[in-house]
Design a protein around this motif. Sequence first.
Motif, mmCIF file in Angstrom:
data_model
loop_
_atom_site.group_PDB
_atom_site.id
_atom_site.type_symbol
_atom_site.label_atom_id
_atom_site.label_comp_id
_atom_site.label_asym_id
_atom_site.label_seq_id
_atom_site.Cartn_x
_atom_site.Cartn_y
_atom_site.Cartn_z
ATOM 1 N N GLN A 1 0.632 -0.976 -0.138
ATOM 2 C CA GLN A 1 -0.289 -0.068 -0.035
ATOM 3 C C GLN A 1 0.974 1.190 -0.174
ATOM 4 O O GLN A 1 0.900 1.429 1.031
ATOM 5 C CB GLN A 1 -1.168 -0.340 1.235
ATOM 6 N N LEU A 2 1.263 2.239 -1.085
ATOM 7 C CA LEU A 2 2.080 3.380 -1.434
ATOM 8 C C LEU A 2 0.617 3.880 -1.125
ATOM 9 O O LEU A 2 -0.058 4.104 -1.539
ATOM 10 C CB LEU A 2 2.731 3.469 -3.054
ATOM 11 N N SER A 3 1.206 5.133 -0.243
ATOM 12 C CA SER A 3 -0.379 6.260 0.070
ATOM 13 C C SER A 3 0.831 7.507 0.236
ATOM 14 O O SER A 3 1.965 7.678 -0.506
ATOM 15 C CB SER A 3 -0.192 5.740 1.360
ATOM 16 N N GLY A 4 0.104 8.512 0.409
ATOM 17 C CA GLY A 4 0.172 9.794 0.484
ATOM 18 C C GLY A 4 0.177 10.895 1.975
ATOM 19 O O GLY A 4 -0.810 10.110 2.274
ATOM 20 N N ARG A 5 0.316 12.270 2.167
ATOM 21 C CA ARG A 5 -0.305 12.928 2.745
ATOM 22 C C ARG A 5 -0.684 13.172 2.146
ATOM 23 O O ARG A 5 -1.077 13.846 0.807
ATOM 24 C CB ARG A 5 1.651 13.902 3.465
ATOM 25 N N GLY A 6 -2.255 13.803 3.023
ATOM 26 C CA GLY A 6 -2.690 14.941 2.697
ATOM 27 C C GLY A 6 -2.500 16.401 2.219
ATOM 28 O O GLY A 6 -1.228 16.846 2.690
ATOM 29 N N LEU A 7 -3.492 16.738 1.436
ATOM 30 C CA LEU A 7 -3.748 18.373 1.088
ATOM 31 C C LEU A 7 -4.982 19.202 0.647
ATOM 32 O O LEU A 7 -5.410 18.278 0.408
ATOM 33 C CB LEU A 7 -3.241 18.099 -0.104
ATOM 34 N N GLY A 8 -5.134 20.194 1.261
ATOM 35 C CA GLY A 8 -6.587 19.997 1.692
ATOM 36 C C GLY A 8 -7.603 19.222 2.575
ATOM 37 O O GLY A 8 -7.243 19.111 3.943
ATOM 38 N N LEU A 9 -8.204 19.061 1.955
ATOM 39 C CA LEU A 9 -9.679 18.832 3.417
ATOM 40 C C LEU A 9 -9.165 17.551 3.058
ATOM 41 O O LEU A 9 -10.002 16.930 4.532
ATOM 42 C CB LEU A 9 -11.187 19.241 2.610
ATOM 43 N N VAL B 1 -17.335 19.131 7.907
ATOM 44 C CA VAL B 1 -16.524 19.010 9.212
ATOM 45 C C VAL B 1 -14.926 18.751 7.958
ATOM 46 O O VAL B 1 -13.879 18.698 9.053
ATOM 47 C CB VAL B 1 -16.617 17.589 8.651
ATOM 48 N N GLY B 2 -15.180 18.292 6.904
ATOM 49 C CA GLY B 2 -13.458 18.079 6.626
ATOM 50 C C GLY B 2 -12.930 19.782 6.736
ATOM 51 O O GLY B 2 -11.747 19.927 6.999
ATOM 52 N N LEU B 3 -13.624 20.712 7.064
ATOM 53 C CA LEU B 3 -13.208 22.060 6.481
ATOM 54 C C LEU B 3 -12.879 22.876 7.334
ATOM 55 O O LEU B 3 -11.516 23.238 8.287
ATOM 56 C CB LEU B 3 -14.146 22.823 5.516
ATOM 57 N N ALA B 4 -13.375 22.344 8.288
ATOM 58 C CA ALA B 4 -13.297 22.088 10.183
ATOM 59 C C ALA B 4 -12.149 21.968 10.673
ATOM 60 O O ALA B 4 -11.146 22.100 11.986
ATOM 61 C CB ALA B 4 -14.431 22.073 10.800
ATOM 62 N N ALA B 5 -12.032 20.191 10.249
ATOM 63 C CA ALA B 5 -10.511 19.856 10.370
ATOM 64 C C ALA B 5 -9.728 20.634 10.302
ATOM 65 O O ALA B 5 -8.164 20.340 10.743
ATOM 66 C CB ALA B 5 -10.760 17.717 10.531
ATOM 67 N N TRP B 6 -9.603 20.595 9.127
ATOM 68 C CA TRP B 6 -8.465 21.638 8.436
ATOM 69 C C TRP B 6 -7.760 22.412 8.978
ATOM 70 O O TRP B 6 -6.742 22.590 9.171
ATOM 71 C CB TRP B 6 -8.616 22.084 6.702
ATOM 72 N N ARG B 7 -8.247 23.415 9.123
ATOM 73 C CA ARG B 7 -8.782 24.730 9.887
ATOM 74 C C ARG B 7 -7.961 24.824 11.189
ATOM 75 O O ARG B 7 -7.614 25.437 11.618
ATOM 76 C CB ARG B 7 -9.819 25.492 9.921
ATOM 77 N N LEU B 8 -8.367 23.445 11.761
ATOM 78 C CA LEU B 8 -7.899 22.909 13.270
ATOM 79 C C LEU B 8 -6.334 23.083 13.196
ATOM 80 O O LEU B 8 -5.730 22.341 14.313
ATOM 81 C CB LEU B 8 -8.883 22.069 14.218
ATOM 82 N N GLY B 9 -6.049 22.548 12.006
ATOM 83 C CA GLY B 9 -4.305 22.147 11.744
ATOM 84 C C GLY B 9 -4.043 20.543 11.846
ATOM 85 O O GLY B 9 -3.070 19.984 11.394
ATOM 86 N N ALA B 10 -5.502 19.773 11.012
ATOM 87 C CA ALA B 10 -5.220 18.481 10.489
ATOM 88 C C ALA B 10 -5.125 18.471 9.203
ATOM 89 O O ALA B 10 -4.103 17.261 8.785
ATOM 90 C CB ALA B 10 -6.577 17.398 10.788
ATOM 91 N N GLY B 11 -4.968 19.035 8.317
ATOM 92 C CA GLY B 11 -3.991 19.024 7.268
ATOM 93 C C GLY B 11 -3.414 19.898 6.493
ATOM 94 O O GLY B 11 -3.329 20.601 7.541
ATOM 95 N N ARG B 12 -2.550 20.752 5.877
ATOM 96 C CA ARG B 12 -2.173 21.148 5.044
ATOM 97 C C ARG B 12 -2.441 22.765 3.670
ATOM 98 O O ARG B 12 -4.076 21.788 2.444
ATOM 99 C CB ARG B 12 -0.921 20.826 4.530
ATOM 100 N N ALA B 13 -1.933 23.390 3.260
ATOM 101 C CA ALA B 13 -2.739 24.232 2.481
ATOM 102 C C ALA B 13 -1.969 24.000 1.098
ATOM 103 O O ALA B 13 -2.001 24.138 0.031
ATOM 104 C CB ALA B 13 -3.205 25.416 2.561
ATOM 105 N N ARG B 14 0.004 23.696 1.420
ATOM 106 C CA ARG B 14 0.810 23.343 0.604
ATOM 107 C C ARG B 14 1.316 22.194 0.440
ATOM 108 O O ARG B 14 1.666 22.107 2.081
ATOM 109 C CB ARG B 14 1.929 24.830 0.814
ATOM 110 N N PRO B 15 1.797 21.180 0.181
ATOM 111 C CA PRO B 15 2.948 20.576 0.248
ATOM 112 C C PRO B 15 4.280 21.008 1.153
ATOM 113 O O PRO B 15 4.599 22.083 0.950
ATOM 114 C CB PRO B 15 3.308 19.812 -0.968
#
Length: 434
Positions: free
Chosen positions: A119-127, A353-367
């Motif tokens: 399972q080759l996976s990636g890091r999140g970007l956005g929501l 919900v995804g937008l809120a999690a992102w705003r709380l710091g769970a995601g990133r805006a830029r690589p």
Amino acid sequence: MNPGVTPDAVSVITTKRDGGALDDAQIDWAIRAFTDGEMAPEQMSALAMAVLLRGMDRREIARWTAAMVATGARLDFSDLRRDGRLLRTVDKHSTGGVGDKITLPLTPLVASYGVAVPQLSGRGLGLTGGTLDKLESIPGWRADLTVEAMTAQLRDVGAVICAAGSGLAPADKKLYALRDVTGTVEAIPLLASSIMSKKIAEGTGALVLDVKVGSGAFLADPDDARQLARTMVALGTDAGVDTVALVTDMSTPLGRSAGNAVEVAESLEVLAGGGPPDVVELTLALAREMLAAVGIDDDPADHLSGGQAMDTWRAMITAQGGDPDAPLPSAEHTDVITASADGIVTALDARAVGLAAWRLGAGRARPGDAVQSEAGVVWHVRPGDRVRRGQPIMTMHTRTPERFDAARVALDAAVTVGDAPPAARDLVRERITV
């Protein structure tokens, strides 16, 4: 194009701009020239827009994907063995959604049947959070493995979740960065080839695709999701990979958490034989498809209740330097959202919900941006539940409390309360094969 004539950027662009089909030589040249820097970014931008507007047929997309694969290495697990027995390989790919932690319990569950799951996976970007971000909340766990370490872990454990090396389809990384800033990410032929070039290069023998549709997915339109699924199944099949796709609902977020450590905790509940019903349902649906692809007819629920999946999880985490017994990070600050009225929850919007999690710091805006392992949203109600005014319905988690206000704005309209229960919604909407 005339045989023997060397392609050039303008002729390739105008062929597609005018609705023509690109021949193999044009496609091979365009991918190689762009990857090597011979074709200028603005020229590839024009070609990507032409593809978005004019489309590609099955032959063109297959050749485009093969050309992307050819720009880098291709892994080969065809002779992977354990105790002299040939190990069959199968992988799963999801187009991503809010609360989509399915890879975490699914990979060790399928591997517990003596199957190799690379399972080759990636890091999140956005929501949509990345699988690697979630796992990196486990103390000591590392995502970067050499091909030799990955192969050894597949042989010894059967399960590996790690970062895709830069040598796999390098054209994709360069092309995706361009599409991201030119409004062409949504081009189905380019999106399908982006996903499938890496999966084909990965060298798996079979592949199950989870194509999300709904407000919390990349594609909100069912017709677009269906087209993407069919295109990717055709690409896998043409490349000799046994491929099937499930189109699944992402209008409501999966499970009851969106974030990093909170999703790992939820995945552990599933591996222990519990967990939210929808996460269990989708995990088992995908596991059945993966096992069937390698000729195993069994009920994977048995390995959740019997502990075999958890044993494989622990071995997988340990093999990558993680401590499966270490406590997961927990947020220093939490804030509670309460119901604004009495009634029945009729909707829980995945995108909000995804937008809120992102705003709380769970995601990133830029690589390259840092993420908080502790950040996320946990919801305590789902559509169909009855609530009372003032009842806690969500809890926000973060280490930076100044983020709460922006996250709360996102969640203000996330939960809809009405008088009647919502209509039943199928989690798995459609199964697509060749």
